[in-house]
Design an enzyme around this catalytic site. Structure first.
Site, mmCIF file in Angstrom:
data_model
loop_
_atom_site.group_PDB
_atom_site.id
_atom_site.type_symbol
_atom_site.label_atom_id
_atom_site.label_comp_id
_atom_site.label_asym_id
_atom_site.label_seq_id
_atom_site.Cartn_x
_atom_site.Cartn_y
_atom_site.Cartn_z
ATOM 1 N N LYS A 132 0.814 -1.214 0.000
ATOM 2 C CA LYS A 132 0.000 0.000 0.000
ATOM 3 C C LYS A 132 0.845 1.260 0.000
ATOM 4 C CE LYS A 132 -3.934 -2.358 1.760
ATOM 5 N NZ LYS A 132 -4.840 -2.699 2.823
ATOM 6 N N GLN A 143 3.669 -6.175 3.405
ATOM 7 C CA GLN A 143 4.433 -5.112 4.062
ATOM 8 C C GLN A 143 5.722 -5.684 4.639
ATOM 9 O OE1 GLN A 143 2.498 -3.200 7.397
ATOM 10 N NE2 GLN A 143 1.798 -5.115 8.325
ATOM 11 N N LEU A 145 7.093 -5.282 7.388
ATOM 12 C CA LEU A 145 6.953 -5.792 8.742
ATOM 13 C C LEU A 145 6.881 -7.318 8.756
ATOM 14 C CD1 LEU A 145 6.303 -5.582 11.786
ATOM 15 C CD2 LEU A 145 3.921 -5.236 11.159
ATOM 16 N N ASN A 146 5.994 -7.859 7.896
ATOM 17 C CA ASN A 146 5.819 -9.314 7.893
ATOM 18 C C ASN A 146 7.067 -10.039 7.381
ATOM 19 O OD1 ASN A 146 3.179 -7.830 7.303
ATOM 20 N ND2 ASN A 146 2.480 -9.751 8.205
ATOM 21 N N HIS A 199 7.787 -1.425 13.922
ATOM 22 C CA HIS A 199 8.232 -2.020 12.655
ATOM 23 C C HIS A 199 9.761 -2.020 12.590
ATOM 24 C CE1 HIS A 199 4.265 -1.402 10.202
ATOM 25 N NE2 HIS A 199 4.037 -1.798 11.444
ATOM 26 N N TYR A 255 0.144 -2.920 21.180
ATOM 27 C CA TYR A 255 1.365 -2.847 20.395
ATOM 28 C C TYR A 255 2.601 -3.100 21.244
ATOM 29 C CZ TYR A 255 -0.740 -1.883 15.966
ATOM 30 O OH TYR A 255 -1.434 -2.032 14.798
ATOM 31 N N GLN A 256 2.507 -2.825 22.517
ATOM 32 C CA GLN A 256 3.623 -3.144 23.415
ATOM 33 C C GLN A 256 3.911 -4.643 23.373
ATOM 34 O OE1 GLN A 256 3.982 -1.216 27.066
ATOM 35 N NE2 GLN A 256 5.524 -2.612 27.832
ATOM 36 N N HIS A 412 -1.094 4.989 15.984
ATOM 37 C CA HIS A 412 -2.132 4.073 16.465
ATOM 38 C C HIS A 412 -2.878 4.633 17.676
ATOM 39 C CE1 HIS A 412 -1.413 0.935 13.639
ATOM 40 N NE2 HIS A 412 -0.139 0.860 13.932
ATOM 41 N N HIS A 463 -15.136 6.785 23.150
ATOM 42 C CA HIS A 463 -14.492 6.460 24.423
ATOM 43 C C HIS A 463 -15.299 6.997 25.609
ATOM 44 C CE1 HIS A 463 -11.471 6.496 21.209
ATOM 45 N NE2 HIS A 463 -10.956 5.473 21.862
ATOM 46 N N GLU A 663 -32.257 -19.582 38.700
ATOM 47 C CA GLU A 663 -33.277 -18.560 38.460
ATOM 48 C C GLU A 663 -33.581 -17.749 39.715
ATOM 49 O OE1 GLU A 663 -36.719 -19.981 36.391
ATOM 50 O OE2 GLU A 663 -35.622 -20.263 34.544
#
Lengths: 713, 713
Positions: A132, A143, A145-146, A199, A255-256, A412, A463, A663
């Site tokens: 992209k 990408q 990254l992968n 990344h 992401y951490q 992010h 939020h 119940e």
């Protein structure tokens, strides 16, 4: 200059010779020195035994199957994407299986896969057809990254079968695959390689691990210090800048966790090859702190707090934390409560570290994981706000309040200043939507972030925090948001009044906001009350909306909710409001009342007070969603228009029990009542309420840090 | 006449003397003969030990607390309601605790509670202030049903402490409480007592048990044979008429479970006091069949199929089935797989029967519960349709299709002829809403059925079955519906083509409907395909809607779903359509396509074909719901207007896996394709489709029961 050159040369040679001395295989998670004990441990300690059985099972399936190395073609989740993913998993699994079993078939499989890649890699397009952005393009995946993740896994597999491959085949694999990969990452993807970003971490780990295994110190040096070896970028700079002193990673827990794996594996490799670097000690043990902080960023079910772009349901069972927990326990002096986490993970890495974890669990050394109330500072210097966590109760029925007064968290990040998340009874009570994404599901935007991630999930109204004039914090402008962070006013993580307070003055021009959230323990109640005071000041009149995104069903309210019956319309046109169906909008007499929600067999009554002309709106998510990209979500919103200064006070009681089997229902009525505002001005807020007839008063002094909150009984 | 009188007198005396012979206490679930062994068992067998610990814990809490016998006042879920409920639970618990421990404090507690009631009972209003219909009014609770439940429990507690109470106190309790209760039930509530209905069962059990314990054979006789002792009503008539020969209770599994408890407890008492009645053998062991049928009316998670007015999440862990399972295992020759159910229940009744169950589990005799594919006939004679269940796979990952071709099921029945429910992977795939009710939650219509139970939950469109002209079956008229039932055309519960087919000609005037549902096992697939063919014939043109109420999220479709973005409107004005928001309405080119839903980490792709001008609508529940009484629910609807004869064919494939922890997705694309209709007329339907390239053809001959379905490979 000559002198300097010599010094550099000497250092270089020194490193090189150290490398040579250590140049044996394997030498990362499994080591030549430890392998005999790990082999024995695989028959002695149940968790290691099971873990190896899983790896061996995967390896057996791999060797029985046909090797398939497709020409790169698909996006995330697509057939070629998933096949390349399986290939690296298989290579790693077969590497381990070879080391433990000694069976040559596993080594042959790894060799054949790698030769297969070596035969094709250089023929593939330099920019993947589904990429992209060309500066983030991978070659095997869409990408880079992968591709880096692929390499981190594959190089470990190669390290484990190294001795079983002929020098000739090794030469082919190294020259036709790994060296081109190193070049691709450090040259074609130089920008990613030099990014201070997750990344970038995968990139430097891929290059650094490969440098060690292939004995190419130059690449190791680049991995550690950036492609110009200046130290401005690279692994060490990332350790310096990506984590706060408390080990918080600015993009947030999701992401951490993701970022941790390359940090941890590369650290382990550095420690094996260059122990003199004392990498575990680096920056006051920041790596160990990062792993601990990651664990403390979960609810007691193990689920990560889904702030920012998070995929929900992700838990500490994920592979990254298995590596993390095993390594800090075995090599960084981790405590026995980590064994509890390892037990819940249900596996260990088949490695020296995993052996120790499995052995100590077998020997009964595990203790319940110690969840803490704490504040985790954000920012490289620890002065850019932070994430506060208040907890109460056992790990089986824990109340947990997350208060986000952290910085934006880069691309992010969500526009959710002073957001809260609230958990109880193993469930989300006030929740965060997380990211708008069906990860790896190709039919949903190739598994990537959906357009609604931007139009909805990142917006403030998504939020549990204040929205001014139906916009978003910083008008949803990332650069603007990135340059400001909240100020922590107060934090106390123990005692009967656990509390956190923070100020944010920049999110909405001319509006100064202070939020104070409290877990209040009263002798009359077994569960703590969640008390929340949100104060906004402005010289101009504004509309203030404070949403509570709840789970479950509204079962009671002090006022009549008049749900719209024959037509629904969006609640607005932008900043996420366009995605909300307005379900009701009722004026609440006197501006105070309560609303009760039943969720997972318990009741949550939120008593609120917010001035004399308060409205309560209810909304549900789904408007302007032509492609059905949004999940179900519901909120009630405390709302006030034409107000200058505004204080919303709420007290949420967790009460009662619905036993669906028997119940029976008990405690369906809240025992809190009579919420009365005594004072609400710029200096402080005070109010009283009754619990089972007893009157309590809470006083907040925003100007006095030493006497910030008082409970008067 | 004289002769007859004498016979009656002799029989009466005979019974009376038998009573006297057996008149010892306790003599129901716990018996004087068995008590020593049960006491020992409470220290030997973990499940019995835990079960007793729970009972003792409840008993200890009771004796430590203050006795509270409030004047009856509140509706279901209200304080006085819940207190009287707790009182009977405490009396029963203390009775058991006394028998096992011998500690007199428990007996004293029971005595004091009962004396407390005796002092007040006759002063209370004869019609409870919250009663909704005077002929169903209780005295302690708002409805007589709850009074009877109270008595069934309390009389067992009394039986257990009988020997520890002085004759004087016994006299007070019996004359001022139990005899008035007997009179209240048999006289004031005569109508309920003589009803062939689950309320009637609780009434006769209350009276019958009390008759035995108080040695009042006259009441026992009334309980067994109705208040006129003619046998036209009463317990035996109920056993004859309420269950089908297969032990199916016409109101459906939820009420079957509820009705079972008084049947079972009273049967046990009859067997203790009058073993010569051979009650367990009665009507070809109908009671044992009823318990087994109840267990077979659950999905492999233990959840009852929520057809008709069912509260969802109710499982076989409920107390009724604990009694049922313990008794059939211990006294009716039940098989070892019942021990698996008992283990999942996690408790046994502290009783002779519970002892045997706990002992055999300890001795390792348990086997996995044997779920079956079967058809359960409905109607006293077994000729009023039935409930078909097709199953495939292990108890851990079971596919289960429920096909409702049963009769209406009286007042709690839904207008859902030929409805299907579909489960897989521990989850509902195509679900039934069950009842619209927040049971026991006072703020929601006093915990009673909500108005939406009638306007929504009972209506045809709330189910996965055909709706004609946007009305409901029988125009939602109960009497009309009650007088017709579907015809079962075909059933086969094993082999590669498990199938059920049924016809319904009366639900919609002039429309004849045949539905055929199949679990089809093909060698290419690990999971069976759900194949569903719904055929309607009519000489007039109609609009046909076939809803699929799904869980999860739509992730893919062969056609573009254009969800309405800026306004939602109800899908209609009556028959439940007024509660649906219309989310989209798309014409599907060629009348065939697919829609994929992701649910609980698996994908479900429904391929469909329905003629050349098919529309697919998506709807969500919630319109015209001013009080927020409805839960979330979503459906896609195959829709065809202006059609005479109409056949909807669908094939639902269960495929793929989403691993949220590892973030991997496999098999997101269905492997079925090319669904083509070959023939669709009144005599039969045939169509072909491909699975992984292989073409299959299914042929259904509605006129040939011997060759109903053929699979051509």
């Amino acid at each position: 200059m000559n002198y300097l050159k010599k010094v550099v040369l000497v250092i270089f040679c020194l490193q090189f010779s150290l490398f040579l001395a250590a140049q044996e295989h394997p030498n990362i998670m499994l080591t030549k020195a430890g392998i005999d004990n790990v082999r024995k441990g695989c028959t002695q300690y149940p968790l290691l035994q099971q873990s190896f059985a899983q790896v061996k099972d995967a390896a057996d399936k791999a060797v029985e199957g046909k090797i398939n190395i497709p020409v790169p073609k698909d996006g995330g989740g697509g057939p070629s994407h998933e096949q390349h993913k399986r290939n690296y998993q298989n290579v790693l699994a077969c590497g381990v299986a070879y080391q433990i079993s000694g069976d040559a078939k596993y080594a042959s499989y790894v060799r054949d896969v790698l030769l297969g890649y070596a035969a094709q890699y250089e023929k593939w397009l330099v920019v993947h057809p589904k990429s992209k952005a060309s500066n983030q393009a991978g070659r095997i995946f869409w990408q880079i990254l992968n591709d880096c993740v692929w390499q981190v896994n594959v190089i470990q597999g190669y390290d484990m079968v190294y001795d079983a491959i002929t020098p000739r085949d090794r030469k082919t694999i190294e020259n036709k695959l790994f060296v081109p990969v190193l070049k691709f990452i450090t040259e074609n993807s130089k920008e990613t390689f030099n990014r201070i970003h997750n990344h970038g971490t995968w990139a430097v780990a891929a290059v650094g691990l490969t440098g060690y295994v292939l004995n190419k110190p130059d690449y190791v040096e680049m991995a550690l210090k950036g492609s110009d070896k200046s130290g401005k970028t690279g692994y060490l700079a990332q350790l310096d800048q990506l984590f706060s002193p408390d080990g918080y990673y600015t993009e947030g827990p999701y992401y951490q966790r993701y970022a941790l794996l390359p940090f941890v594996i590369f650290a382990k490799a550095i420690n094996q090859y260059q122990p003199e670097r004392h990498i575990y000690e680096y920056r006051n043990k920041v790596l160990e702190k990062a792993i601990n902080t990651s664990l403390q960023s979960t609810y007691s079910t193990g689920v990560f707090f889904p702030i920012n772009d998070a995929i929900k349901d992700k838990t500490f069972e994920s592979a990254e934390l298995v590596y993390g927990v095993d390594l800090i326990y075995a090599e960084m002096g981790g405590k026995a409560d980590l064994l509890d986490v390892a037990q819940k993970q249900g596996r260990v890495i088949v490695s020296d570290a995993g052996l120790k974890v499995a052995k100590d669990i077998t020997e009964g050394k595990a203790k319940p994981f110690q969840y803490k109330s704490l504040i985790i500072t954000d920012g490289a210097a620890g002065n850019e706000g932070g994430l506060a966590v208040l907890r109460s109760g056992s790990n089986n029925d824990q109340q947990c309040l997350v208060f986000k007064a952290a910085s934006q968290g880069m691309g992010h990040g969500h526009f959710d200043r002073l957001n809260i998340l609230y958990y109880d009874n193993g469930s989300e009570v006030f929740s965060d939507y997380g990211a708008a994404r069906f990860i790896n599901i190709e039919s949903k935007n190739d598994g990537e972030y959906l357009p609604e991630n931007k139009t909805w999930a990142k917006q403030t109204v998504a939020h549990n925090t204040l929205v001014v004039d139906k916009t978003s914090a910083f008008k949803a402008n990332l650069n603007e948001a990135q340059s400001h962070y909240p100020e922590i006013l107060y934090f106390k993580g123990d005692g009967e009044v656990q509390a956190v307070s923070a100020r944010e003055d920049k999110a909405f021009p001319g509006v100064s906001m202070v939020r104070t959230s409290v877990l209040l323990h009263l002798p009359e109640l077994t569960k703590a009350l969640l008390v929340d005071v949100y104060k906004a000041e402005s010289s101009a009149a504004h509309t203030y909306d404070l949403p509570f995104w709840y789970n479950g069903y509204v079962t009671d309210a002090s006022f009549k909710i008049n749900a719209f019956t024959d037509q629904l319309r969006p609640a607005g046109t932008k900043y996420g409001y366009e995605h909300l169906w307005m379900n009701s909008n009722d004026s609440v007499p006197g501006g105070s009342g309560y609303i009760t929600v039943m969720n997972n067999k318990r009741f949550y009554t939120t008593h609120f007070a917010g001035g004399s002309v308060l409205n309560v709106k209810t909304v549900s998510l789904g408007a302007n969603d032509p492609n059905y990209n949004l999940l179900n979500a519901k909120a009630f919103i405390l709302s006030r228009s034409q107000s200058h200064d505004q204080t919303f006070i709420s007290i949420t009681e967790s009460h009662g029990l619905v036993d669906a089997i028997a119940e029976t229902t008990t405690g369906a009525k809240s025992t809190v009542s009579g919420l009365k505002v005594i004072k609400a001005d710029r200096d402080g807020t005070s109010f009283s309420f009754e619990v089972q007839g007893k009157v309590y008063q809470l006083i907040m002094n925003y100007t006095d840090k030493n006497n910030f909150i008082q409970l008067i009984k």
